[in-house]
Scaffold this active site. Structure first.
Site, short mmCIF file in Angstrom:
data_model
loop_
_atom_site.label_atom_id
_atom_site.label_comp_id
_atom_site.label_asym_id
_atom_site.label_seq_id
_atom_site.Cartn_x
_atom_site.Cartn_y
_atom_site.Cartn_z
CG ASP A 1 -0.19 0.15 2.54
OD1 ASP A 1 0.71 -0.69 2.79
OD2 ASP A 1 -0.49 1.08 3.30
CD GLU B 1 4.30 1.46 6.84
OE1 GLU B 1 5.04 1.92 7.72
OE2 GLU B 1 3.95 2.12 5.83
#
Length: 474
Positions: free
Chosen positions: A110, A176
């Protein structure tokens, strides 16, 4: 976990393996960059305001690349967070041969939102090469980390063949940049699948272009909000101004007490030290941080220690009316969010209590101060005497041709504390593909391609040395 008796190897065999790995990475590198560009094109952002389908698409793309690299056991997994599904993580496993250790390779797929598109010199989700750098959101943070892992495993598979016995687990997280809200529960749910002797977290930076680094310390983090209230409701500044000060003014006075005249954090109870082993040149820092000419640097002690081994406090947001919406009133309340980076050795709970005590003790003019604690994250300090750290430093030096720096990082990776708690016997290595000009999280994020090439090679060499039994002390 596994205890290994190291076989006998001489420098000639090491050199032969390294030469083979170098040739393999050289040949594969154009394809590695191509795959990285394909990942950059997917805007997988784990924030509620963005399309979750793109995050799923990102995980699927990573899983496909891992399968193409030769790993068959590849799954996309997630756990719930209070009934809400967490971000999709990719977990791939290659079991260890008898007597061989297992290495967990972590990265995240991500990315941060792109921000203002007008600040980018090229499209954020179109990987664009300029002057030896690859530009695009996630090109450095952290899709390059994913491809470093895949590239290193591919090189080991090609060069070592059946003698590649070290176990490899890839754990590619999918949330994250949103604070890893389900990370802890994910580790607990899949603890057996993720157990390893060594954990490589590829989410940091090198010292500078041409000089690699092993990140050996991280600052921790606590944050929260401070609200100051002086009136029950807003009143006309002309009719009532003078005897009472408005909330933004008093909030400013309170914020000013958080640092002393030299710019050091002035909160009692926080730990810090001036013990950095390398020196960060001031001009390099000014250039890397884009400090304007004439602005004096804050704090005391060496520059590296101020960045790595001392607390740092910033005000990162304020709730007051904008200039465009302001009126001639005394504002009854104002609120600010603080972010406090913690030195290694600092307990986050003690730090949070220290901030609370400070702002309550320094309430200006008797104003009501409301303190609301936020997130916490523990600092981290590597034991560089462990075999894995030694092997990593040697691999970095071999790939770059210069000695690696044992560097701290001013930022925080809060989930490292979860890894150390749930896998206490694992040796944790924090590596990276970034450099000071990568501008992660900012516009024009980029990856220095030559440094990236060396990072892939260094990880391949590290895995080869572990495969040869290097985790045991000589």
């Amino acid at each position: 976990m596994t205890s290994i008796t190291p076989p006998s190897h001489d420098r000639t065999e090491h050199s032969s393996t390294s030469d083979g790995l170098r040739a393999s990475v050289d040949a594969a590198f154009p394809r590695i960059v191509e795959h990285l560009s394909e990942l950059v094109a997917i805007p997988g952002i784990a924030w509620d305001a963005f399309d979750a389908h793109e995050l799923d698409r990102s995980a699927e793309a990573v899983a496909t690349l891992i399968r193409e690299a030769g790993l068959d056991d590849v799954r996309i997994l997630r756990v719930d967070n209070d009934g809400t599904p967490g971000g999709p993580a990719v977990v791939a496993r290659r079991p260890a041969a008898e007597g061989k250790p297992t290495v967990l390779l972590y990265a995240h797929h991500d990315v941060q939102p792109p921000g203002d598109p007008d600040l980018w010199d090229s499209e954020p989700f179109v990987a664009t090469e300029r002057n030896g750098r690859l530009y695009g959101r996630g090109a450095a943070d952290d899709k390059a980390g994913i491809m470093a892992h895949i590239g290193a495993v591919g090189a080991l598979t090609e060069v070592l063949g059946e003698s590649f016995g070290v176990g490899v687990t890839l754990f590619i997280e999918g949330e994250e940049e949103a604070g890893s809200p389900t990370f802890r529960s994910f580790l607990e749910t899949y603890r057996d699948d993720l157990a390893a002797d060594v954990i490589v977290v590829a989410d940091s930076s090198n010292w500078k272009v041409g000089v690699p680094a092993l990140t050996t310390s991280l600052r921790g983090l606590v944050d929260g909000t401070i609200e100051v209230q002086v009136l029950d409701h807003a009143v006309h500044s002309g009719m009532f101004g003078g005897p009472v000060l408005d909330a933004p003014t008093l909030l400013a006075r309170l914020i000013a007490t958080l640092h002393d005249d030299a710019g050091d954090v002035a909160i009692d109870g926080l730990v810090g030290g001036d013990n950095a082993t390398v020196e960060y040149d001031e001009q390099d820092y000014r250039s890397d941080a884009s400090v304007l000419d004439g602005v004096q640097l804050a704090g005391t002690g060496s520059l590296a220690s101020r960045l790595w081994h001392k607390p740092a406090l910033s005000i990162i947001g304020m709730d007051i009316p904008s200039v465009a919406l302001s009126s001639n009133t005394l504002l009854p309340r104002a609120r600010a969010k603080f972010s406090l980076r913690l030195a290694p050795g600092q307990d986050p709970g003690i730090a949070m209590d220290a901030v609370r005590a400070h702002v309550e003790r320094h309430a200006p003019f008797g104003a009501t101060v409301t303190f609301t604690p936020g997130e916490t994250g523990s600092p981290f300090l590597t034991d560089t005497s462990e075999p894995a750290s030694r092997l990593a430093l040697e691999a970095l030096e071999e790939a770059w041709g210069v000695a690696a720096v044992e560097a701290g990082m001013g930022g925080s990776i809060p989930f490292i504390a979860d890894l150390t708690e749930l896998f206490p016997s694992a040796q944790i290595l924090i590596t990276g593909v970034e450099d000071p000009d990568s501008r992660a999280h900012s516009a024009n994020e980029s990856l220095h391609l030559d440094e990236f090439h060396k990072a892939v090679l260094a990880e391949a060499i590290l895995l080869a040395r572990i495969n040869e039994g290097g985790l045991e002390a000589p």
